[in-house]
Design an enzyme around this catalytic site. Structure first.
Site, PDB file in Angstrom:
ATOM      1  N   ASN A  38       0.919  -1.253  -0.017  1.00  0.00           N
ATOM      2  CA  ASN A  38       0.005   0.016  -0.018  1.00  0.00           C
ATOM      3  C   ASN A  38       0.884   1.271  -0.029  1.00  0.00           C
ATOM      4  O   ASN A  38       0.516   2.325   0.510  1.00  0.00           O
ATOM      5  CB  ASN A  38      -0.757   0.163   1.340  1.00  0.00           C
ATOM      6  CG  ASN A  38      -2.096   0.890   1.179  1.00  0.00           C
ATOM      7  OD1 ASN A  38      -2.284   1.458   0.030  1.00  0.00           O
ATOM      8  ND2 ASN A  38      -2.517   1.359   2.366  1.00  0.00           N
ATOM      9  N   ASP A  61       7.605  -9.148   3.564  1.00  0.00           N
ATOM     10  CA  ASP A  61       6.303  -9.151   4.110  1.00  0.00           C
ATOM     11  C   ASP A  61       6.543  -9.718   5.638  1.00  0.00           C
ATOM     12  O   ASP A  61       7.186 -10.719   5.737  1.00  0.00           O
ATOM     13  CB  ASP A  61       5.341 -10.151   3.521  1.00  0.00           C
ATOM     14  CG  ASP A  61       4.005  -9.914   3.982  1.00  0.00           C
ATOM     15  OD1 ASP A  61       3.567  -9.895   5.210  1.00  0.00           O
ATOM     16  OD2 ASP A  61       3.138 -10.202   2.892  1.00  0.00           O
ATOM     17  N   SER A 128      -5.068   2.403  17.490  1.00  0.00           N
ATOM     18  CA  SER A 128      -6.102   3.277  17.365  1.00  0.00           C
ATOM     19  C   SER A 128      -7.124   3.457  18.322  1.00  0.00           C
ATOM     20  O   SER A 128      -7.554   2.669  19.065  1.00  0.00           O
ATOM     21  CB  SER A 128      -6.865   2.488  16.191  1.00  0.00           C
ATOM     22  OG  SER A 128      -7.864   3.264  15.521  1.00  0.00           O
ATOM     23  N   TYR A 153     -11.024  -5.119  10.863  1.00  0.00           N
ATOM     24  CA  TYR A 153      -9.818  -4.089  11.115  1.00  0.00           C
ATOM     25  C   TYR A 153      -9.647  -3.842  12.441  1.00  0.00           C
ATOM     26  O   TYR A 153      -8.640  -3.880  13.250  1.00  0.00           O
ATOM     27  CB  TYR A 153      -9.853  -3.041  10.185  1.00  0.00           C
ATOM     28  CG  TYR A 153      -9.199  -2.125  10.665  1.00  0.00           C
ATOM     29  CD1 TYR A 153      -7.608  -1.657  10.518  1.00  0.00           C
ATOM     30  CD2 TYR A 153      -9.626  -0.895  11.314  1.00  0.00           C
ATOM     31  CE1 TYR A 153      -6.801  -0.824  11.095  1.00  0.00           C
ATOM     32  CE2 TYR A 153      -8.740   0.148  11.814  1.00  0.00           C
ATOM     33  CZ  TYR A 153      -7.588   0.349  11.724  1.00  0.00           C
ATOM     34  OH  TYR A 153      -6.671   1.307  12.095  1.00  0.00           O
ATOM     35  N   LYS A 157      -6.668  -4.789  15.802  1.00  0.00           N
ATOM     36  CA  LYS A 157      -6.037  -3.713  16.841  1.00  0.00           C
ATOM     37  C   LYS A 157      -6.018  -4.086  18.095  1.00  0.00           C
ATOM     38  O   LYS A 157      -5.310  -4.277  18.961  1.00  0.00           O
ATOM     39  CB  LYS A 157      -6.668  -2.307  16.607  1.00  0.00           C
ATOM     40  CG  LYS A 157      -5.962  -1.622  15.265  1.00  0.00           C
ATOM     41  CD  LYS A 157      -4.357  -1.680  15.135  1.00  0.00           C
ATOM     42  CE  LYS A 157      -4.093  -1.139  13.623  1.00  0.00           C
ATOM     43  NZ  LYS A 157      -2.628  -1.150  13.430  1.00  0.00           N
ATOM     44  N   ASN A 203     -11.124   7.661   3.414  1.00  0.00           N
ATOM     45  CA  ASN A 203     -10.990   8.820   4.704  1.00  0.00           C
ATOM     46  C   ASN A 203     -11.267  10.198   4.157  1.00  0.00           C
ATOM     47  O   ASN A 203     -11.248  10.407   2.987  1.00  0.00           O
ATOM     48  CB  ASN A 203      -9.377   8.623   5.206  1.00  0.00           C
ATOM     49  CG  ASN A 203      -9.235   7.155   5.864  1.00  0.00           C
ATOM     50  OD1 ASN A 203      -8.279   6.567   5.547  1.00  0.00           O
ATOM     51  ND2 ASN A 203      -9.969   7.001   6.899  1.00  0.00           N
ATOM     52  N   PHE A 222     -21.291  12.107   5.265  1.00  0.00           N
ATOM     53  CA  PHE A 222     -21.993  10.983   5.837  1.00  0.00           C
ATOM     54  C   PHE A 222     -22.800  11.437   7.301  1.00  0.00           C
ATOM     55  O   PHE A 222     -22.510  11.060   8.264  1.00  0.00           O
ATOM     56  CB  PHE A 222     -21.236   9.907   6.221  1.00  0.00           C
ATOM     57  CG  PHE A 222     -20.446   9.412   4.940  1.00  0.00           C
ATOM     58  CD1 PHE A 222     -20.956   9.233   3.722  1.00  0.00           C
ATOM     59  CD2 PHE A 222     -18.931   9.037   5.002  1.00  0.00           C
ATOM     60  CE1 PHE A 222     -20.376   8.908   2.629  1.00  0.00           C
ATOM     61  CE2 PHE A 222     -18.314   8.487   3.983  1.00  0.00           C
ATOM     62  CZ  PHE A 222     -19.142   8.378   2.791  1.00  0.00           C
ATOM     63  N   ARG A 235     -14.309  14.183  15.235  1.00  0.00           N
ATOM     64  CA  ARG A 235     -13.408  13.327  15.462  1.00  0.00           C
ATOM     65  C   ARG A 235     -12.144  14.321  15.724  1.00  0.00           C
ATOM     66  O   ARG A 235     -12.109  15.573  15.891  1.00  0.00           O
ATOM     67  CB  ARG A 235     -12.757  12.861  13.961  1.00  0.00           C
ATOM     68  CG  ARG A 235     -13.471  11.960  13.331  1.00  0.00           C
ATOM     69  CD  ARG A 235     -13.738  10.637  13.861  1.00  0.00           C
ATOM     70  NE  ARG A 235     -14.501   9.815  13.191  1.00  0.00           N
ATOM     71  CZ  ARG A 235     -15.735   9.597  13.549  1.00  0.00           C
ATOM     72  NH1 ARG A 235     -16.362  10.289  14.361  1.00  0.00           N
ATOM     73  NH2 ARG A 235     -16.526   8.768  12.843  1.00  0.00           N
TER      74      ARG A 235
HETATM   75  C1  UD1 Z   1     -11.662   5.408  10.104  1.00  0.00           C
HETATM   76  C2  UD1 Z   1     -11.851   4.172  10.654  1.00  0.00           C
HETATM   77  C3  UD1 Z   1     -10.804   4.046  11.853  1.00  0.00           C
HETATM   78  C4  UD1 Z   1      -9.534   4.182  11.435  1.00  0.00           C
HETATM   79  C5  UD1 Z   1      -9.147   5.064  10.685  1.00  0.00           C
HETATM   80  C6  UD1 Z   1      -7.779   5.156   9.945  1.00  0.00           C
HETATM   81  C7  UD1 Z   1     -14.233   3.822  10.238  1.00  0.00           C
HETATM   82  C8  UD1 Z   1     -15.448   3.604  10.749  1.00  0.00           C
HETATM   83  N1  UD1 Z   1     -13.144   3.845  11.070  1.00  0.00           N
HETATM   84  O1  UD1 Z   1     -11.650   6.566  11.034  1.00  0.00           O
HETATM   85  O2  UD1 Z   1     -11.182   2.823  12.494  1.00  0.00           O
HETATM   86  O3  UD1 Z   1      -8.605   3.892  12.245  1.00  0.00           O
HETATM   87  O4  UD1 Z   1     -10.123   5.359   9.623  1.00  0.00           O
HETATM   88  O5  UD1 Z   1      -7.473   6.334   9.285  1.00  0.00           O
HETATM   89  O6  UD1 Z   1     -13.995   3.591   9.244  1.00  0.00           O
HETATM   90  N2  UD1 Z   1     -16.641  11.227   6.058  1.00  0.00           N
HETATM   91  C9  UD1 Z   1     -17.477  11.909   5.404  1.00  0.00           C
HETATM   92  N3  UD1 Z   1     -17.288  11.625   3.772  1.00  0.00           N
HETATM   93  C10 UD1 Z   1     -16.367  11.001   3.290  1.00  0.00           C
HETATM   94  C11 UD1 Z   1     -15.281  10.309   4.240  1.00  0.00           C
HETATM   95  C12 UD1 Z   1     -15.479  10.384   5.620  1.00  0.00           C
HETATM   96  O7  UD1 Z   1     -18.311  12.508   5.537  1.00  0.00           O
HETATM   97  O8  UD1 Z   1     -16.191  10.792   2.039  1.00  0.00           O
HETATM   98  C13 UD1 Z   1     -16.852  11.361   7.472  1.00  0.00           C
HETATM   99  C14 UD1 Z   1     -16.862  10.163   8.203  1.00  0.00           C
HETATM  100  O9  UD1 Z   1     -18.356   9.885   8.521  1.00  0.00           O
HETATM  101  C15 UD1 Z   1     -16.338  10.618   9.796  1.00  0.00           C
HETATM  102  C16 UD1 Z   1     -15.358  11.603   9.195  1.00  0.00           C
HETATM  103  O10 UD1 Z   1     -15.623  12.119   8.031  1.00  0.00           O
HETATM  104  O11 UD1 Z   1     -17.228  11.286  10.605  1.00  0.00           O
HETATM  105  C17 UD1 Z   1     -13.575  10.671   9.349  1.00  0.00           C
HETATM  106  O12 UD1 Z   1     -13.857   9.715   8.589  1.00  0.00           O
HETATM  107  P1  UD1 Z   1     -12.745   8.948   8.330  1.00  0.00           P
HETATM  108  O13 UD1 Z   1     -11.526   9.888   7.743  1.00  0.00           O
HETATM  109  O14 UD1 Z   1     -13.095   7.739   7.313  1.00  0.00           O
HETATM  110  O15 UD1 Z   1     -11.979   8.256   9.809  1.00  0.00           O
HETATM  111  P2  UD1 Z   1     -12.666   7.431  10.771  1.00  0.00           P
HETATM  112  O16 UD1 Z   1     -14.229   6.904  10.151  1.00  0.00           O
HETATM  113  O17 UD1 Z   1     -12.975   8.216  11.991  1.00  0.00           O
END
Ligand code: UD1
Length: 346
Positions: A38, A61, A128, A153, A157, A203, A222, A235
């Site tokens: 990755n 690996d 995490s 995942y 952890k 993310n 979301f 967050r």
């Molecule tokens: C996610 C993982 C977490 C992991 C981390 C690694 C989940 C539920 N959790 O965290 O276990 O350690 O990534 O980086 O997936 N959002 C939007 N639109 C998008 C993408 C995200 O609104 O297109 C919102 C999500 O709903 C969330 C926030 O942005 O509220 C952060 O999302 P994200 O960056 O995916 O992180 P986590 O979900 O907190």
């Protein structure tokens, strides 16, 4: 810590590469083990560009016990390991649970098995805040209960933390620091290294920067019906360089025998919660770039709100988040711009 050897598994990846830079800046000799599943080999040249030092690199690996054994023999005298190498996409882990358990759990077990054979006592583990699930009390401290994992995942952890705990309780001559990261974002100020998602980012911040640069039509938020001030999720977004520095402090703490107990755990976050909508408006403000977005339904498995109490990391580890969210978002944007410009050149 001049020329003390540290092994960084996953050292060409996002958090790994930033940590290698900080370790080298602090005088450590770094050996990277990565299978490039990755990340790309280009990270090595980029790390060298920033620090002037080329880290050792082995394309291995961690699941390959024999290759790891040989690597430890080759680089005799490693004093500490930072173990990042793991798969990390929540959605993919639901589809491919065995792959996640194999990569994340077997990789760690090989390392723990080989450490005493090669006389290595110290390991920092990449954990995490996902282990807390939706905490009952905010900000969340390290004493908060571990909640049932909502994805394979997240479960890896928790399992990896437990394996390390059991190994230490067994009386093994081992020290460990578990770093529980909140949401790492941003990039190195040089814009040489940063987050490089494969395919459509899941993310938030990579999705924002890719939308801002025109690769994606619009961002989907979301959910805006959560029980938060503006209805979007909250967050704790932590700058990746600040996070990298926490690893250097953790390694030094173990090497200087400063640990209170053999197994310690620290939250690495800013202590401040930011909502998705606040993040979007901060991004627009600092970059001046319009960011088209739409509100859509909640993403399954999302936690409503979580942010860190990082008092323990502040007082015990001597670590503090230094960058503001604005600086961090700007660094992510500069990285995205430089990355796309370099891809066009090619
Ligand atoms: C996610 C993982 C977490 C992991 C981390 C690694 C989940 C539920 N959790 O965290 O276990 O350690 O990534 O980086 O997936 N959002 C939007 N639109 C998008 C993408 C995200 O609104 O297109 C919102 C999500 O709903 C969330 C926030 O942005 O509220 C952060 O999302 P994200 O960056 O995916 O992180 P986590 O979900 O907190």
């Amino acid at each position: 810590m001049d020329n003390v050897k540290v092994l960084v598994t996953g050292g060409t990846g996002y958090i790994g590469s930033h940590t290698v830079v900080e370790l080298q800046n602090a005088g450590f000799e770094v050996i990277i083990v990565d299978n490039l599943s990755n990340s790309t080999i280009e990270s090595i040249a980029r790390i060298e560009h920033i620090t002037g030092i080329k880290p050792h690199f082995e394309n291995i690996d961690c699941v390959d016990y024999v290759a790891m054994d040989d690597m430890f023999s080759k680089y005799e005298g490693i004093k500490a390991i930072i173990h990042f190498a793991a798969s990390k996409a929540v959605g993919e882990s639901v589809e491919k649970p065995i792959m996640y358990y194999r990569n994340n759990v077997n990789g760690l077990m090989n390392i723990l098995d080989l450490m005493p054979i090669h006389g290595i006592r110290n390991i920092v583990f990449s954990s995490s805040c996902t282990v807390y699930g939706q905490p009952d009390v905010l900000p969340v401290t390290e004493d908060a209960p571990i909640k049932p994992a909502t994805s394979p995942y997240g479960n890896t952890k928790q399992i990896c933390e437990e394996i390390i705990r059991d190994v230490i309780h067994s009386g093994a001559e081992m020290n460990s620091i578990l770093l529980r990261y909140f949401n790492p974002i941003g990039a190195h100020p040089s814009a040489e290294i940063g987050e490089l998602p494969v395919g459509i980012p899941s993310n938030l911040v990579p999705f924002i920067t890719q939308t801002a640069i025109g690769l994606r039509e619009k961002l989907s938020v979301f959910g805006d019906d959560y029980n938060t001030s503006d209805g979007s999720c909250i967050r704790d977004y932590i700058n990746v360089v600040d996070l990298a520095k926490a690893h250097v402090l953790a390694v030094k703490r173990m090497l200087e025998n400063k640990q209170d107990v053999a197994l310690e755990c620290f939250n690495i976050g800013t202590g401040k919660g930011t909502s998705v909508l606040e993040l979007i408006s901060a991004f627009k403000k600092v970059t001046g770039v319009d960011l088209p977005y739409q509100i859509v339904g909640r993403r399954s498995g999302d936690i409503e709100q979580v942010w860190a109490d990082s008092t323990k990391a502040n007082s015990v580890l001597g670590w503090k988040a230094e960058s503001t969210i604005e600086e961090t978002l700007l660094s992510a944007w500069r990285w995205e711009q430089k990355l796309r410009a370099s891809l066009i050149e090619k």
